[in-house]
Design a protein around this motif. Sequence first.
Motif, PDB file in Angstrom:
ATOM      1  N   ALA A  25       0.841  -1.209   0.000  1.00  0.00           N
ATOM      2  CA  ALA A  25       0.000   0.000   0.000  1.00  0.00           C
ATOM      3  C   ALA A  25       0.874   1.256   0.000  1.00  0.00           C
ATOM      4  N   LEU A  26       2.011   1.197   0.668  1.00  0.00           N
ATOM      5  CA  LEU A  26       2.926   2.334   0.668  1.00  0.00           C
ATOM      6  C   LEU A  26       3.546   2.524  -0.719  1.00  0.00           C
ATOM      7  N   ALA A  27       3.837   1.435  -1.397  1.00  0.00           N
ATOM      8  CA  ALA A  27       4.336   1.528  -2.771  1.00  0.00           C
ATOM      9  C   ALA A  27       3.276   2.171  -3.662  1.00  0.00           C
ATOM     10  N   GLN A  28       2.019   1.834  -3.434  1.00  0.00           N
ATOM     11  CA  GLN A  28       0.917   2.449  -4.181  1.00  0.00           C
ATOM     12  C   GLN A  28       0.850   3.948  -3.897  1.00  0.00           C
ATOM     13  N   THR A  29       1.102   4.320  -2.666  1.00  0.00           N
ATOM     14  CA  THR A  29       1.114   5.736  -2.295  1.00  0.00           C
ATOM     15  C   THR A  29       2.231   6.476  -3.029  1.00  0.00           C
ATOM     16  N   TRP A  30       3.416   5.880  -3.059  1.00  0.00           N
ATOM     17  CA  TRP A  30       4.530   6.483  -3.800  1.00  0.00           C
ATOM     18  C   TRP A  30       4.177   6.624  -5.282  1.00  0.00           C
ATOM     19  N   LEU A  31       3.574   5.590  -5.852  1.00  0.00           N
ATOM     20  CA  LEU A  31       3.206   5.621  -7.266  1.00  0.00           C
ATOM     21  C   LEU A  31       2.202   6.740  -7.521  1.00  0.00           C
ATOM     22  N   GLY A  32       1.198   6.842  -6.675  1.00  0.00           N
ATOM     23  CA  GLY A  32       0.210   7.908  -6.827  1.00  0.00           C
ATOM     24  C   GLY A  32       0.841   9.285  -6.705  1.00  0.00           C
ATOM     25  N   ALA A  33       1.775   9.429  -5.785  1.00  0.00           N
ATOM     26  CA  ALA A  33       2.456  10.706  -5.600  1.00  0.00           C
ATOM     27  C   ALA A  33       3.299  11.063  -6.822  1.00  0.00           C
ATOM     28  N   ALA A  34       3.994  10.086  -7.375  1.00  0.00           N
ATOM     29  CA  ALA A  34       4.808  10.340  -8.569  1.00  0.00           C
ATOM     30  C   ALA A  34       3.922  10.755  -9.741  1.00  0.00           C
ATOM     31  N   ARG A  35       2.803  10.081  -9.914  1.00  0.00           N
ATOM     32  CA  ARG A  35       1.882  10.427 -10.999  1.00  0.00           C
ATOM     33  C   ARG A  35       1.284  11.820 -10.791  1.00  0.00           C
ATOM     34  N   ALA A  36       0.887  12.118  -9.575  1.00  0.00           N
ATOM     35  CA  ALA A  36       0.331  13.441  -9.276  1.00  0.00           C
ATOM     36  C   ALA A  36       1.375  14.533  -9.505  1.00  0.00           C
ATOM     37  N   TYR A  37       2.609  14.256  -9.123  1.00  0.00           N
ATOM     38  CA  TYR A  37       3.693  15.212  -9.323  1.00  0.00           C
ATOM     39  C   TYR A  37       3.892  15.479 -10.814  1.00  0.00           C
ATOM     40  N   LEU A  38       3.905  14.426 -11.611  1.00  0.00           N
ATOM     41  CA  LEU A  38       4.083  14.592 -13.053  1.00  0.00           C
ATOM     42  C   LEU A  38       2.952  15.414 -13.658  1.00  0.00           C
ATOM     43  N   VAL A  39       1.724  15.100 -13.288  1.00  0.00           N
ATOM     44  CA  VAL A  39       0.572  15.841 -13.828  1.00  0.00           C
ATOM     45  C   VAL A  39       0.659  17.313 -13.432  1.00  0.00           C
ATOM     46  N   THR A  40       0.974  17.567 -12.186  1.00  0.00           N
ATOM     47  CA  THR A  40       1.062  18.935 -11.691  1.00  0.00           C
ATOM     48  C   THR A  40       2.156  19.714 -12.417  1.00  0.00           C
ATOM     49  N   GLN A  41       3.303  19.093 -12.584  1.00  0.00           N
ATOM     50  CA  GLN A  41       4.416  19.793 -13.250  1.00  0.00           C
ATOM     51  C   GLN A  41       4.108  20.068 -14.719  1.00  0.00           C
ATOM     52  N   VAL A  42       3.487  19.132 -15.396  1.00  0.00           N
ATOM     53  CA  VAL A  42       3.138  19.337 -16.811  1.00  0.00           C
ATOM     54  C   VAL A  42       2.121  20.465 -16.938  1.00  0.00           C
ATOM     55  N   GLU A  43       1.102  20.447 -16.069  1.00  0.00           N
ATOM     56  CA  GLU A  43       0.100  21.512 -16.106  1.00  0.00           C
ATOM     57  C   GLU A  43       0.730  22.864 -15.797  1.00  0.00           C
ATOM     58  N   ARG A  44       1.635  22.866 -14.859  1.00  0.00           N
ATOM     59  CA  ARG A  44       2.308  24.109 -14.476  1.00  0.00           C
ATOM     60  C   ARG A  44       3.138  24.668 -15.624  1.00  0.00           C
ATOM     61  N   LYS A  45       3.833  23.791 -16.322  1.00  0.00           N
ATOM     62  CA  LYS A  45       4.679  24.240 -17.433  1.00  0.00           C
ATOM     63  C   LYS A  45       3.823  24.713 -18.608  1.00  0.00           C
TER      64      LYS A  45
END
Length: 83
Positions: free
Chosen positions: A60-80
Amino acid sequence: MRALDTIAESIRIGYVHPTTVLNTLIEAENEGGLGAVRRIERHLSIGLHALRDRQHPHSALAQTWLGAARAYLVTQVERKQAV
C-alpha cells in the motif's frame, strides 16, 4: 538514483513522511528532469505488481509512492503549460 534508494527504504520500513515524498520527487526532477520522475513512476509501477504478487505487507505504501509520482508529473506538466 538516490530517489529509488529512499523509496525502497521507506517501503522496507513501511513508513514515509509526506514531506520526504515531495522532497524526493523534487530532488529527482532537479537531478534529471521530468524524465527522472517518469523513470521512478515506471519502476514503482512494475515494482508494485511484484510486491502485490508476493503479498508484501507494505505494498500500500508503494501504491502511495506511485500515486504521488503520478500526481507530481501531472502537476508539473500543467504548471509548465500554464507558463
